[in-house]
Design an enzyme around this catalytic site. Structure first.
Site, PDB file in Angstrom:
ATOM      1  N   SER A 268       0.808  -1.218   0.000  1.00 38.51           N
ATOM      2  CA  SER A 268       0.000   0.000   0.000  1.00 38.51           C
ATOM      3  C   SER A 268       0.839   1.265   0.000  1.00 38.51           C
ATOM      4  CB  SER A 268      -0.911   0.016   1.235  1.00 38.51           C
ATOM      5  OG  SER A 268      -0.137   0.037   2.429  1.00 38.51           O
ATOM      6  N   CYS A 269       2.114   1.176   0.390  1.00 39.41           N
ATOM      7  CA  CYS A 269       2.913   2.391   0.592  1.00 39.41           C
ATOM      8  C   CYS A 269       3.774   2.772  -0.605  1.00 39.41           C
ATOM      9  CB  CYS A 269       3.778   2.242   1.840  1.00 39.41           C
ATOM     10  SG  CYS A 269       2.830   2.241   3.383  1.00 39.41           S
ATOM     11  N   PHE A 270       4.688   1.890  -1.005  1.00 41.36           N
ATOM     12  CA  PHE A 270       5.621   2.268  -2.066  1.00 41.36           C
ATOM     13  C   PHE A 270       4.905   2.728  -3.329  1.00 41.36           C
ATOM     14  CE2 PHE A 270       9.798  -0.105  -0.814  1.00 41.36           C
ATOM     15  CZ  PHE A 270       9.850   0.651   0.345  1.00 41.36           C
ATOM     16  N   LYS A 272       1.775   3.773  -3.890  1.00 40.81           N
ATOM     17  CA  LYS A 272       0.946   4.961  -3.668  1.00 40.81           C
ATOM     18  C   LYS A 272       1.807   6.187  -3.395  1.00 40.81           C
ATOM     19  CE  LYS A 272      -1.213   5.392   0.284  1.00 40.81           C
ATOM     20  NZ  LYS A 272      -0.732   6.688   0.838  1.00 40.81           N
ATOM     21  N   ASP A 273       2.810   6.037  -2.557  1.00 42.23           N
ATOM     22  CA  ASP A 273       3.631   7.187  -2.195  1.00 42.23           C
ATOM     23  C   ASP A 273       4.489   7.657  -3.358  1.00 42.23           C
ATOM     24  OD1 ASP A 273       2.473   6.917   0.245  1.00 42.23           O
ATOM     25  OD2 ASP A 273       4.269   6.271   1.309  1.00 42.23           O
TER      26      ASP A 273
END
Length: 431
Positions: A268-270, A272-273
């Site tokens: 979910s992080c890499f 999306k960010d």
């Protein structure tokens, strides 16, 4: 302290349970009554190592949950741990954050005591100051810096090790507008961790704190993509990329972390960010060449895995095993899992896909109801003409006789978790 946390997803639930374990009284606020009931029964609503024990120990005691935002008036500070999903152009969608800020502001309108609101969610620089603080001030009829303060405290928790990452962090980042009361409350909140582990505390501005989270993930994602690029070149020259990585990792300027080349990053992080930072750069009329290249290379890795499989077998109308569905071991999260493009690629080739994962089968079956799901790796491999290893679950390292049941023992390993052995055609993605 008395702490309220709005949002009980991966971040909110983990933070709530950990803070309760540190001795704080925590109230989780969520619109999902099922999640609220589960937390009050002492049941974790997500799969995360170590979380079940904490929620079981403190759920219904120091950790309670409610759908009532009014509960925040009884707390010293409120954390916003709400989703910031991507829009079609990669920018972040602030719908949940705006709604959460409005609800918190409305609840604070009925009180007069100083209250600290902490933005835990990942938002682009300027969001707290320009979007969230005005909403909170307007809805609460409070003046920022007087009876209201809004701070930024980004999380650096990896799924699969989120509890450990919270309890033993590399750093704690506190972004404020310089309000002394805000810093005092945040210092009190994290005092047990700072004293136990002598953790560096970064006191900075809110925009800087917002950017630190993006910079952190962008750097790590780019490092993985770079070693994958090097690994792809190594494969072309019959060089073992892992031996190369072991050597360059000894250089203190490079370090050994995040040098495991393979099928790429997900979660979910890499993704999306990185998308959000690229979109923000475009808004500022800047072309982030390196970040765009890192994203593009990551998107190519699953197809390279399938190309290796194609070199050995025609998968059309044939059974193919996909081992691993979660984006990484230790979690049931399939968001941006590399298994998704692998499965899509196999289906486009006409393969009969049989997938297995220790914990993520239910989640992936909602995404791909048309494929078959096995109860074990052995069952998935039975009769298959090929196997794509996508997630490095420990149990895959001990597979041996299970490969003998394959119709064509072709194994393409995207994570270097399976060992070469006699009797199988083994391809490492970058080695």
């Amino acid at each position: 302290m008395d702490v309220s946390i709005v949002g009980s997803g991966y971040v909110g639930t983990t933070v709530a349970a950990c803070l309760a374990d540190l001795g704080h009284d925590v109230t989780a606020i969520d619109v999902d009554e099922g999640i609220v009931d589960a937390l009050n029964r002492g049941e974790a609503p997500i799969h995360e190592p170590g979380l079940d024990e904490l929620v079981s120990a403190w759920g219904g005691d120091r950790l309670t949950a409610t759908t009532d935002y009014g509960a925040i008036r009884e707390t010293d500070l409120t954390m916003l741990a709400l989703p910031t999903p991507s829009n079609d152009d990669g920018s972040i969608d602030l719908e949940y954050m705006r709604a959460g800020a409005r609800s918190v502001g409305e609840a604070l309108a009925e009180g007069e005591e100083f209250h600290l609101v902490v933005v835990k969610s990942t938002v682009v620089p300027g969001t707290t100051e320009e979007v969230l603080e005005p909403i909170l001030a307007d809805e609460s009829d409070r003046t920022p810096g007087d009876t209201l303060s809004v701070a930024v405290n980004p999380e650096f928790q990896r799924e699969g090790s989120a509890v450990e990452d919270f309890m033993e962090p590399d750093k704690i980042v506190l972004g404020t507008d310089g309000n002394g009361r805000a810093l005092d409350r945040l210092a009190e909140l994290y005092e047990p961790i700072v004293l136990e582990w002598d953790v560096p505390v970064v006191e900075t501005g809110r925009r800087e704190a917002e950017m630190i989270k993006y910079a952190n993930n962008a750097f790590l994602a780019s490092k993985v993509s770079l070693i994958n690029d090097i690994g792809n070149i190594c494969k072309e020259y019959d060089v073992d990329a892992y031996e190369v990585a072991d050597a360059i990792g000894l250089d203190h300027r490079i370090g050994s972390a995040f040098l495991r080349s393979g099928v790429g990053w997900g979660g979910s992080c890499f993704p999306k960010d990185l998308d959000a930072l690229i979109a923000a750069a475009h808004d500022a009329e800047y072309e982030p060449i390196v970040l765009e290249a890192a994203r593009e290379l990551n998107d190519r890795q699953p197809e390279r895995l399938l190309d290796l499989l194609d070199e050995h077998v025609d998968v059309a109308n044939q059974r193919v095993a996909v081992l691993g569905l979660s984006f990484k071991p230790g979690t049931d999260d399939i968001r941006n899992s590399r298994a998704i493009p692998v499965i899509e690629g196999l289906l486009s080739r006409g393969a009969e896909v049989v997938a297995y994962d220790p914990v993520a089968t239910d989640e992936m079956s909602e995404r791909f109801p048309e494929i078959t799901y096995a109860d074990s790796a052995a069952e998935a491999l039975d009769g298959a003409v090929g196997a794509a290893v996508v997630t490095d679950w420990d149990e895959f390292a001990s597979l041996d006789a299970e490969f003998d049941a394959m119709a064509e023992p072709v194994v393409v390993d995207g994570r270097r978790i399976v060992s070469r052995r006699e009797g199988i055609t083994y391809e490492g993605l970058t080695w």
